[in-house]
Design an enzyme around this catalytic site. Structure first.
Site, PDB file in Angstrom:
ATOM      1  CG  PHE A 466      -1.754  -1.247   1.374  1.00  0.00           C
ATOM      2  CD1 PHE A 466      -2.273  -1.948   0.297  1.00  0.00           C
ATOM      3  CD2 PHE A 466      -1.957  -1.756   2.644  1.00  0.00           C
ATOM      4  CE1 PHE A 466      -2.985  -3.125   0.481  1.00  0.00           C
ATOM      5  CE2 PHE A 466      -2.673  -2.927   2.833  1.00  0.00           C
ATOM      6  CZ  PHE A 466      -3.195  -3.625   1.750  1.00  0.00           C
ATOM      7  CG  HIS A 467       4.125   1.971   1.108  1.00  0.00           C
ATOM      8  ND1 HIS A 467       5.141   1.261   1.722  1.00  0.00           N
ATOM      9  CD2 HIS A 467       3.246   2.264   2.103  1.00  0.00           C
ATOM     10  CE1 HIS A 467       4.883   1.128   3.012  1.00  0.00           C
ATOM     11  NE2 HIS A 467       3.734   1.727   3.267  1.00  0.00           N
ATOM     12  N   PRO A 468       1.749   3.161  -3.123  1.00  0.00           N
ATOM     13  CG  PRO A 468      -0.407   3.692  -3.848  1.00  0.00           C
ATOM     14  CD  PRO A 468       0.339   3.078  -2.699  1.00  0.00           C
TER      15      PRO A 468
END
Length: 546
Positions: A466-468
């Site tokens: 969850f680190h785009p």
């Protein structure tokens, strides 16, 4: 409602809330902060342990699904992003990590002067209120963002830190200090045992400013453009469309998915792709939506009988029943956990001087079936690739739908790093410190031993952490979208200020870097000719060592 402002900020997330605070500090300037989501006054958001309930929430999360990942058995990836005041900082695990100094030096070397480590460090310090007495050369103590130790970490998290030391990793009590590598308990953005999102830190305390307007529960359909000048946004509130205009600038802070989506929907992007999607081209900008990067993550999960770990069982029932009282009256107990209490940074045999994997340790059982909750106990260790080489993209399809393609493992080197990281994680979990609570490895299972078996497991189970970032890349090359001043190339009055501007992914969690980006952008907007924050620093030595 007023419809004309000096600045329109689209997105009340980690960067947007900082901008709203700094820009509205001048009473002569009017600011409108626009958030598609709702208010954040739910106990699920404010209580740290509530984070686990938010990732699939229909109310508080944009539950995006990726395109099928062709290198991961064509699986789609659940990609939650925050949908509330605070954005993803209202649903994340509250870990305060800046990344490695070399991450930012790499940005500067790629054509982004002023974004090297020594230049961005003062902005990290400006927003930080470090409550741990850590090195004042590297930490701030007067900012709005509290950085604290976990209130009541599970004892199994301490076992992990000792086990990591036995496996050859050093102990690290400050990942944002002089030493980056090692394992320890994470520092968190909390205050009074509650989540401290970017909204709670930077906007809620200043809601009484008459020049600040906050709009929630709406959608921004498109930008208002006049001859390649951004004049405002078209907003839909309760089914009614309104035009909000900006006398000075429109600032996109909708994140690595939302910001390129709005640009594309407004006709700013790769001309051929826009035409194929049925969107009229307003400005041909090939890089919009390209350069998508994220941390790919693998998991080792252990089923244990020990009630020391977080979990549901008859043995843990007393502590579960007491947890609300312990939280309310002592700020202790299960409800204070952020689940990934410990972790750190390590080097596999494939890297050089800078760690290439990150650990997130969970003192509770992570379901091998993907369920939110499982009956029983256990513990788990996540391992992610810090600097992936695989690059994806976001494309707009006909009808306005997004295709989010991370393109994970397109570069085989990423798979090799992840496999080596998982081997190291298994070695940590095999240390003697876990003997008293040792259980059965459910994933990947002891039968997985060869690199080929590991590869099969990764293709079946690896997921995003969850680190785009990166989809409105900062730079000067053909695929860059914004300049080092974060101005959209070829469009006046428009900037992007969020994780999407990162040319390359930072080594760690992305919330603190996004807050830094908001701080730096605010200064560039308000005082473009003024010396930057910290310009008079006498010592500028790069602080991190491997």
């Amino acid at each position: 409602m007023n419809t004309e402002f000096d600045y329109l900020i689209v997105g009340a997330g980690s960067s947007g809330c900082v901008l709203a605070n700094r820009l509205s500090a001048d009473p002569a300037v009017s600011v409108c902060l626009i958030e598609a989501g709702s208010h954040d006054n739910s106990p699920r958001i404010q209580t740290p342990a509530g984070t686990i309930t938010l990732y699939k929430s229909k109310k508080y999360s944009w539950n995006f699904l990726s395109a099928p990942q062709k290198h991961l058995n064509n699986r789609t990836m659940h990609t939650p992003r925050g949908k509330a005041l605070g954005g993803s900082s209202s649903m994340n695990s509250m870990i305060y990590i800046r990344g490695h100094a070399s991450d930012y030096d790499r940005w500067a070397q790629a054509g982004c002067p002023g974004w090297d480590w020594n230049s961005v460090l003062p902005y990290f310090k400006k927003s930080e209120n470090n409550r741990l007495g850590q090195d004042p050369r590297l930490h701030g103590t007067v900012g709005e963002l509290n950085v604290e130790a976990a209130r009541d970490p599970n004892p199994v998290s301490a076992l992990f830190v000792k086990a990591a030391q036995r496996a050859g990793l050093r102990r690290n009590d400050d990942f944002n200090g002089a030493q980056f590598e090692g394992c320890g308990l994470y520092n968190l953005t909390q205050k009074d045992a509650k989540r401290l999102s970017s909204y709670r830190a930077f906007v809620k305390p200043i809601l009484d400013r008459p020049n600040l307007t906050v709009v929630t529960d709406c959608s921004v359909d498109s930008l208002i453009l006049e001859q390649k000048v951004a004049k405002g946004v078209n907003v839909r509130v309760q089914g009614v469309q309104k035009a909000l205009t900006a006398r000075r600038e429109v600032l996109l802070c909708a994140g690595a998915i939302g910001s390129p989506q709005l640009l594309l929907a407004s006709g700013i992007g790769p001309a051929a792709e826009l035409e194929q999607a049925g969107v009229q081209v307003a400005h041909d900008l090939p890089g919009v939506g390209k350069n998508l990067q994220d941390h790919l993550d693998g998991l080792i999960t252990i089923r244990s009988k020990s009630p020391l770990t977080l979990g549901f069982s008859l043995g843990s029932l007393p502590s579960i029943l007491m947890s609300p009282l312990r939280y309310l009256f002592g700020k202790k107990g299960w409800l204070t956990t952020n689940y990934v209490e410990a972790g750190g940074f390590a080097r596999t045999p494939l890297c050089g001087e800078v760690p290439d994997v990150q650990f997130h340790f969970v003192p509770g059982y992570r379901s091998h079936r993907g369920r939110l909750f499982e009956w029983g106990h256990g513990y788990a260790l996540h391992t992610c690739i810090l600097r992936p080489k695989s690059i994806g993209e976001i494309r707009l399809q006909r009808g306005g739908q997004l295709a989010i393609d991370f393109n994970f493992l397109a570069d085989p080197a990423d798979a090799q790093v992840l496999i080596e990281g998982l081997k190291l994680a298994r070695r940590v979990l095999a240390a003697n410190e876990f003997d008293g609570i040792r259980g059965v490895e459910m994933l990947p299972g002891k039968q997985v031993q060869t690199d080929e078996q590991w590869m099969t497991y990764v293709r079946e189970y690896a997921a995003t952490v969850f680190h785009p970032v990166g989809t409105c890349k900062m730079g000067v090359d053909a695929l860059s979208v914004v300049s080092p001043q974060l101005k959209v190339h070829g469009v006046q009055g428009l900037r992007v200020v969020d994780a999407s501007i990162m040319p390359t992914l930072v080594s760690g969690n992305t919330n603190a870097p996004c807050i830094m980006i908001g701080e730096k952008a605010a200064e560039m907007i308000l005082a473009p000719t003024r010396a930057p924050v910290g310009a008079d620093l006498s010592a500028k030595a790069t602080p991190y060592t491997a």
